[in-house]
Design an enzyme around this catalytic site. Structure first.
Site, PDB file in Angstrom:
ATOM      1  N   ASP A  44       0.823  -1.214   0.000  1.00 19.40           N
ATOM      2  CA  ASP A  44       0.000   0.000   0.000  1.00 19.40           C
ATOM      3  C   ASP A  44       0.858   1.265   0.000  1.00 19.40           C
ATOM      4  OD1 ASP A  44       1.092  -0.364   2.448  1.00 19.40           O
ATOM      5  OD2 ASP A  44      -0.748  -0.055   3.606  1.00 19.40           O
ATOM      6  N   HIS A 247      21.724   1.708 -19.849  1.00 17.37           N
ATOM      7  CA  HIS A 247      20.771   2.187 -18.842  1.00 17.37           C
ATOM      8  C   HIS A 247      21.043   1.541 -17.490  1.00 17.37           C
ATOM      9  CE1 HIS A 247      17.800   3.406 -22.248  1.00 17.37           C
ATOM     10  NE2 HIS A 247      18.758   4.284 -22.052  1.00 17.37           N
ATOM     11  N   ASP A 264      25.314   9.772 -15.876  1.00 19.86           N
ATOM     12  CA  ASP A 264      24.254  10.411 -16.668  1.00 19.86           C
ATOM     13  C   ASP A 264      23.141  10.778 -15.693  1.00 19.86           C
ATOM     14  OD1 ASP A 264      22.139  11.059 -18.350  1.00 19.86           O
ATOM     15  OD2 ASP A 264      22.499   9.404 -19.739  1.00 19.86           O
ATOM     16  N   ASP A 275      19.600  16.909 -18.742  1.00 22.59           N
ATOM     17  CA  ASP A 275      20.083  15.574 -19.107  1.00 22.59           C
ATOM     18  C   ASP A 275      21.569  15.699 -19.466  1.00 22.59           C
ATOM     19  OD1 ASP A 275      20.406  12.998 -19.982  1.00 22.59           O
ATOM     20  OD2 ASP A 275      19.106  13.177 -21.733  1.00 22.59           O
ATOM     21  N   HIS A 354      23.558   3.748 -30.051  1.00 26.60           N
ATOM     22  CA  HIS A 354      22.377   4.595 -29.834  1.00 26.60           C
ATOM     23  C   HIS A 354      22.423   5.833 -30.717  1.00 26.60           C
ATOM     24  CE1 HIS A 354      24.695   7.400 -27.260  1.00 26.60           C
ATOM     25  NE2 HIS A 354      25.185   6.349 -26.638  1.00 26.60           N
ATOM     26  N   HIS A 358      18.112  13.516 -28.791  1.00 29.73           N
ATOM     27  CA  HIS A 358      16.660  13.424 -28.611  1.00 29.73           C
ATOM     28  C   HIS A 358      16.175  14.773 -28.112  1.00 29.73           C
ATOM     29  CE1 HIS A 358      17.270  13.105 -24.217  1.00 29.73           C
ATOM     30  NE2 HIS A 358      18.220  12.236 -24.482  1.00 29.73           N
ATOM     31  N   HIS A 365      13.051  12.170 -22.709  1.00 30.19           N
ATOM     32  CA  HIS A 365      12.945  11.918 -24.155  1.00 30.19           C
ATOM     33  C   HIS A 365      11.645  12.596 -24.559  1.00 30.19           C
ATOM     34  CE1 HIS A 365      15.532   8.095 -23.428  1.00 30.19           C
ATOM     35  NE2 HIS A 365      16.250   9.187 -23.466  1.00 30.19           N
ATOM     36  N   GLU A 388      24.828  13.590 -27.555  1.00 35.63           N
ATOM     37  CA  GLU A 388      25.388  12.656 -26.592  1.00 35.63           C
ATOM     38  C   GLU A 388      26.114  11.476 -27.238  1.00 35.63           C
ATOM     39  OE1 GLU A 388      22.399  10.286 -24.454  1.00 35.63           O
ATOM     40  OE2 GLU A 388      20.877  11.631 -25.237  1.00 35.63           O
ATOM     41  N   TYR A 392      31.560   2.536 -26.386  1.00 32.25           N
ATOM     42  CA  TYR A 392      31.449   1.509 -25.348  1.00 32.25           C
ATOM     43  C   TYR A 392      32.144   0.252 -25.855  1.00 32.25           C
ATOM     44  CZ  TYR A 392      27.657   4.839 -24.739  1.00 32.25           C
ATOM     45  OH  TYR A 392      26.929   6.001 -24.635  1.00 32.25           O
ATOM     46  N   ARG A 410      30.816   8.470 -22.460  1.00 29.96           N
ATOM     47  CA  ARG A 410      29.730   9.232 -23.095  1.00 29.96           C
ATOM     48  C   ARG A 410      29.817  10.648 -22.564  1.00 29.96           C
ATOM     49  NH1 ARG A 410      25.507   6.313 -22.291  1.00 29.96           N
ATOM     50  NH2 ARG A 410      24.446   7.278 -20.525  1.00 29.96           N
ATOM     51  N   GLU A 412      27.468  14.290 -22.779  1.00 29.83           N
ATOM     52  CA  GLU A 412      26.144  14.756 -23.210  1.00 29.83           C
ATOM     53  C   GLU A 412      25.895  16.177 -22.733  1.00 29.83           C
ATOM     54  OE1 GLU A 412      22.860  12.572 -21.391  1.00 29.83           O
ATOM     55  OE2 GLU A 412      21.544  13.158 -23.042  1.00 29.83           O
TER      56      GLU A 412
HETATM   57  N1  GLY Z   1      19.413   9.931 -19.731  1.00 28.25           N
HETATM   58  C1  GLY Z   1      18.821   9.304 -20.830  1.00 28.25           C
HETATM   59  C2  GLY Z   1      19.430   9.746 -22.083  1.00 28.25           C
HETATM   60  O1  GLY Z   1      20.496  10.316 -22.072  1.00 28.25           O
HETATM   61  O2  GLY Z   1      18.864   9.621 -23.124  1.00 28.25           O
HETATM   62 MN    MN Z   2      19.942  11.996 -23.272  1.00 26.69          MN
HETATM   63 MN    MN Z   3      21.382  11.285 -20.466  1.00 25.86          MN
END
Ligand code: GLY
Ligand code: MN
Ligand code: MN
Length: 445
Positions: A44, A247, A264, A275, A354, A358, A365, A388, A392, A410, A412
């Site tokens: 709950d 992720h 990230d 982000d 990837h 975005h 996103h 970004e 890898y 990475r 970004e």
């Molecule tokens: N944090 C998710 C992305 O970079 O798309």
């Molecule tokens: Mn992103």
């Molecule tokens: Mn990100």
């Protein structure tokens, strides 16, 4: 009990301006938006509530179980249905605005308890031939909306009119959300600033021997201290080869001497999220292979930022990024053959799987079409998106030279398209390798 006040955000005037624009587009239709309910965490106990983005975009109303109805031209064009005030419930689960607060603080022309929705909805929907509503999100609301439409249809002989057309609200709102207003930008830029503050705290907390979740906690602590409601998405803190998991949110391993830590994380405020990704060298310096990989990703990021301007496209930036990363992979001996072959066979996908960008806004996103009329749409002033690039090298990749195995980088940033270029919203966190390295473990910054 102290009077409840709205959370920080774009402010009542901007919500009213957004509703006016939405009402113009709705015309003689009607729109129903639901805040949703907090999902169950266990038994709950529930997760902290975050309103559905379209509902929040037009109302700013922060509580669960609320429903907004927009009916241009009606006596009350903007009606909110909300949880009632309830002394006992408020002692257990928190303060509520109630219908009076909904009118006073959120500009509703009319506001009722949510229990009155089924009674009031027929009058609000009657006569509108288009209904903007997202079904399947909330069964109890689906039942009320369907029952209302069926009841109106059953009374058409008596002059009632039920909608024939059901349209996803995003069909109107996605584009409004994609092109940011001055008020949107003020809050989104703040989310990006706070995200940067979080990374500076994360860099300071990073040292060999610490746990990934300590870095996460330092970042998220800095977020809320700076006024954010929390993280806009689960923070990713991956040390060593955990950085190769795109992720990764377990964040439960120890940082080792010499690790790269891929972080990230973005802060949310007023419904908008930043982000940012940076890759921290845990020991305060990069090894030679780490630096080589890092510099290729950095050059790709800087190239993308230099390209970001009106008329350019997300695909254009992605294609140029693929090319630069592929050249780098060839230089490092991670791939072989010619650049044309790598591009043709997409063999870069082993290390870069990837997309480069975005949209960014209320959802990390964010909404908005990427393609229009069969082509990638040109960027225009007011759009915000991420750049970004990353590389890898999976730890078990025996085709890769050993020195690179298990490394992940990475970087970004978030950019706003301006009249003649772009504004980088996240550069307060340095990205040059030496500048980043100098901040690792620095508690005095
Ligand atoms: N944090 C998710 C992305 O970079 O798309
Ligand atoms: Mn992103
Ligand atoms: Mn990100």
């Amino acid at each position: 009990m102290a009077q409840k006040v709205p959370p920080p955000g774009v402010g009542a005037e901007e919500y009213a301006r957004r509703r006016r624009r939405a009402m113009e587009a709705i015309g003689d239709g009607v729109m129903i938006l639901a805040a949703g309910t907090a999902p169950t965490y266990s038994n709950d106990t529930h997760y902290r509530f975050r309103p559905e983005s379209n509902f929040f975009f037009l109302t700013g109303y922060p509580e669960e179980q609320a429903v907004a109805v927009l009916r241009p031209g009606a006596d009350a064009p903007y009606t909110l249905f909300v949880r009632p005030r309830n002394e006992e419930a408020e002692i257990w689960t928190g303060r509520r605005f109630g219908p009076e607060g909904a009118r006073r603080e959120f500009g509703a022309d009319a506001a009722f308890e949510i229990g009155e929705l089924a009674d009031k909805l027929p009058d609000l929907l009657d006569g509108a031939t288009t209904l903007y509503y997202q079904p399947w999100a909330q069964r109890s609301l689906d039942r009320i909306v369907r029952g209302t439409l069926e009841a109106l249809r059953g009374k058409e002989r008596f002059g009632k009119i039920a909608a024939d057309t059901l349209v996803r609200p995003g069909a109107l709102l996605d584009e409004m959300r994609l092109i940011k207003s001055a008020a949107d930008m003020e809050v989104l830029a703040r989310a990006c600033e706070i995200s940067a503050t979080g990374h500076l705290a994360g860099l300071a907390a990073c040292r060999p021997g610490c746990m990934e979740f300590e870095i996460q906690a330092a970042i998220e602590h800095a977020f809320v201290r700076a006024g954010a409601s929390g993280a806009g998405y689960p923070s990713i803190v991956g040390a060593g080869d955990s950085g190769c998991i795109l992720h990764y949110i377990e964040n439960n391993r120890q940082v080792a001497e010499g690790d790269l830590v891929l972080v990230d994380a973005g802060a949310e405020i007023g419904g908008f999220t930043g982000d940012i990704t940076r890759t921290y060298p845990a020991s305060g310096s990069f090894t030679a292979p780490q630096r080589r990989l890092y510099e290729i990703v950095l050059e790709t990021l800087e190239q993308g930022i230099a390209m970001a301007r009106p008329g350019q496209t997300i695909d254009g930036i992605h294609e140029a990024s693929l090319k630069r990363l592929s050249e780098g992979l060839l230089e490092l001996g991670l791939l072989d053959g010619s650049l044309d072959e790598v591009m043709e066979k997409e063999s870069y996908k082993r290390y870069y799987m990837h997309r480069t960008s975005h949209w960014l806004g209320m959802d990390v996103h964010d909404v908005g079409r990427y393609r229009k009329d069969g082509a990638c749409r040109p960027l225009r002033e007011g759009m915000v998106f991420t750049i970004e690039p990353g590389l890898y090298v999976q730890p078990g990749d025996e085709r890769a030279p050993e020195e690179f195995r298990g490394l992940a980088v990475r970087l970004e940033d978030d950019v706003l398209i301006t009249a003649d270029g772009c504004r980088n919203l996240t550069r307060r966190v340095p990205v040059e390798p030496d500048a980043v390295a100098a901040l690792v473990g620095r508690t005095d910054s």
